[in-house]
Design a protein around this motif. Structure first.
Motif, PDB file in Angstrom:
ATOM      1  N   ASP A  32       0.787  -1.228   0.000  1.00  0.00           N
ATOM      2  CA  ASP A  32       0.000   0.000   0.000  1.00  0.00           C
ATOM      3  C   ASP A  32       0.822   1.283   0.000  1.00  0.00           C
ATOM      4  N   ARG A  33       2.144   1.177   0.149  1.00  0.00           N
ATOM      5  CA  ARG A  33       2.957   2.389   0.235  1.00  0.00           C
ATOM      6  C   ARG A  33       4.397   2.107  -0.148  1.00  0.00           C
ATOM      7  N   ILE A  34       5.111   3.200  -0.344  1.00  0.00           N
ATOM      8  CA  ILE A  34       6.539   3.148  -0.634  1.00  0.00           C
ATOM      9  C   ILE A  34       7.222   4.041   0.395  1.00  0.00           C
ATOM     10  N   VAL A  35       8.331   3.582   0.961  1.00  0.00           N
ATOM     11  CA  VAL A  35       9.111   4.383   1.892  1.00  0.00           C
ATOM     12  C   VAL A  35      10.456   4.661   1.231  1.00  0.00           C
ATOM     13  N   LEU A  36      10.790   5.941   1.118  1.00  0.00           N
ATOM     14  CA  LEU A  36      12.044   6.344   0.496  1.00  0.00           C
ATOM     15  C   LEU A  36      12.931   7.036   1.515  1.00  0.00           C
ATOM     16  N   ARG A  63       0.455   5.162  -5.175  1.00  0.00           N
ATOM     17  CA  ARG A  63       0.626   4.701  -3.802  1.00  0.00           C
ATOM     18  C   ARG A  63       0.980   5.877  -2.906  1.00  0.00           C
ATOM     19  N   THR A  64       0.756   5.679  -1.617  1.00  0.00           N
ATOM     20  CA  THR A  64       1.219   6.643  -0.634  1.00  0.00           C
ATOM     21  C   THR A  64       2.733   6.523  -0.545  1.00  0.00           C
ATOM     22  N   VAL A  65       3.413   7.659  -0.421  1.00  0.00           N
ATOM     23  CA  VAL A  65       4.868   7.658  -0.300  1.00  0.00           C
ATOM     24  C   VAL A  65       5.245   8.314   1.020  1.00  0.00           C
ATOM     25  N   ASP A  66       6.010   7.601   1.834  1.00  0.00           N
ATOM     26  CA  ASP A  66       6.537   8.137   3.077  1.00  0.00           C
ATOM     27  C   ASP A  66       8.012   8.440   2.871  1.00  0.00           C
ATOM     28  N   LEU A  82      11.388   8.020  12.918  1.00  0.00           N
ATOM     29  CA  LEU A  82      10.138   8.003  13.687  1.00  0.00           C
ATOM     30  C   LEU A  82       9.309   9.273  13.520  1.00  0.00           C
ATOM     31  N   ALA A  83       9.809  10.249  12.773  1.00  0.00           N
ATOM     32  CA  ALA A  83       9.057  11.480  12.537  1.00  0.00           C
ATOM     33  C   ALA A  83       7.741  11.131  11.849  1.00  0.00           C
ATOM     34  N   ALA A 112       4.437   7.077  16.692  1.00  0.00           N
ATOM     35  CA  ALA A 112       5.712   6.378  16.546  1.00  0.00           C
ATOM     36  C   ALA A 112       5.493   4.901  16.207  1.00  0.00           C
ATOM     37  N   ILE A 113       4.487   4.301  16.799  1.00  0.00           N
ATOM     38  CA  ILE A 113       4.212   2.885  16.557  1.00  0.00           C
ATOM     39  C   ILE A 113       3.500   2.700  15.217  1.00  0.00           C
ATOM     40  N   GLY A 114       2.500   3.522  14.953  1.00  0.00           N
ATOM     41  CA  GLY A 114       1.745   3.420  13.707  1.00  0.00           C
ATOM     42  C   GLY A 114       0.712   2.306  13.746  1.00  0.00           C
ATOM     43  N   LYS A 115      -0.183   2.337  12.795  1.00  0.00           N
ATOM     44  CA  LYS A 115      -1.253   1.348  12.710  1.00  0.00           C
ATOM     45  C   LYS A 115      -0.644  -0.043  12.505  1.00  0.00           C
ATOM     46  N   GLY A 116      -0.965  -0.935  13.416  1.00  0.00           N
ATOM     47  CA  GLY A 116      -0.441  -2.291  13.328  1.00  0.00           C
ATOM     48  C   GLY A 116       1.065  -2.383  13.499  1.00  0.00           C
ATOM     49  N   GLY A 117       1.696  -1.321  14.042  1.00  0.00           N
ATOM     50  CA  GLY A 117       3.138  -1.316  14.259  1.00  0.00           C
ATOM     51  C   GLY A 117       3.958  -1.008  13.020  1.00  0.00           C
ATOM     52  N   ARG A 118       3.323  -0.532  11.968  1.00  0.00           N
ATOM     53  CA  ARG A 118       4.049  -0.352  10.706  1.00  0.00           C
ATOM     54  C   ARG A 118       5.114   0.738  10.751  1.00  0.00           C
ATOM     55  N   ASN A 119       4.890   1.827  11.493  1.00  0.00           N
ATOM     56  CA  ASN A 119       5.900   2.890  11.547  1.00  0.00           C
ATOM     57  C   ASN A 119       7.166   2.439  12.260  1.00  0.00           C
ATOM     58  N   ILE A 120       7.010   1.816  13.401  1.00  0.00           N
ATOM     59  CA  ILE A 120       8.202   1.387  14.146  1.00  0.00           C
ATOM     60  C   ILE A 120       8.928   0.256  13.416  1.00  0.00           C
ATOM     61  N   GLU A 121       8.194  -0.622  12.749  1.00  0.00           N
ATOM     62  CA  GLU A 121       8.839  -1.700  11.991  1.00  0.00           C
ATOM     63  C   GLU A 121       9.632  -1.150  10.812  1.00  0.00           C
TER      64      GLU A 121
END
Length: 139
Positions: A32-36, A63-66, A82-83, A112-121
């Motif tokens: 669902d997303r891309i992290v760059l 897609r959403t891009v973080d 973690l921002a 910091a944790i995010g939905k379902g832990g996705r941000n911290i992971e």
């Protein structure tokens, strides 16, 4: 640590740099997303005036891009990863495996944790790939 990119990640990196003019150093592709991981100092270029550049890129890839800004030290990197959570302090433990202990404002703990832990992971994965940080623990 050597970072291995998938073919999709390489394509997104090239397209991102072409579209935004910013330098990207890593790419994580999810359903669902891309992290760059954007080079330090290139975040403003990547986002563009009023967010237009990154929005245009998101529209083109569908897609959403973080975006995460790179940093020189493991502590600064973890804070950036973690921002937008308000990180007040990061301590890197060098005993055994390298672990980052992060103090986060209580109101931003969920961010910091995010939905379902996705941000911290995602932060853990990037910190492992770029600074040999084995784990991130919120305190």
């Amino acid at each position: 640590m050597k970072v291995t990119l998938t073919d999709d990640a390489r394509r997104y990196l090239g397209f991102f740099e072409e579209e935004t003019g910013a330098v990207a150093k890593d790419c994580l592709v999810y359903d669902d997303r891309i992290v760059l991981l954007v080079a330090a100092g290139d975040m403003a270029t990547a986002i563009g005036p009023g967010g237009r550049t990154i929005t245009r890129f998101e529209d083109r890839v569908g897609r959403t891009v973080d975006l995460v800004e790179d940093a020189d030290t493991p502590a600064a990197f973890v804070e950036s990863a973690l921002a937008p959570a308000a990180v007040t302090h990061v301590t890197i433990s060098e005993q055994g495996s390298r672990v980052a202990y992060v103090e986060v404002d209580e109101a931003d703990r969920g961010v910091a944790i995010g939905k379902g832990g996705r941000n911290i992971e995602t932060a853990r994965k990037l910190a492992r790939r770029h600074h040999d940080v084995e784990d991130i623990q919120l305190t």
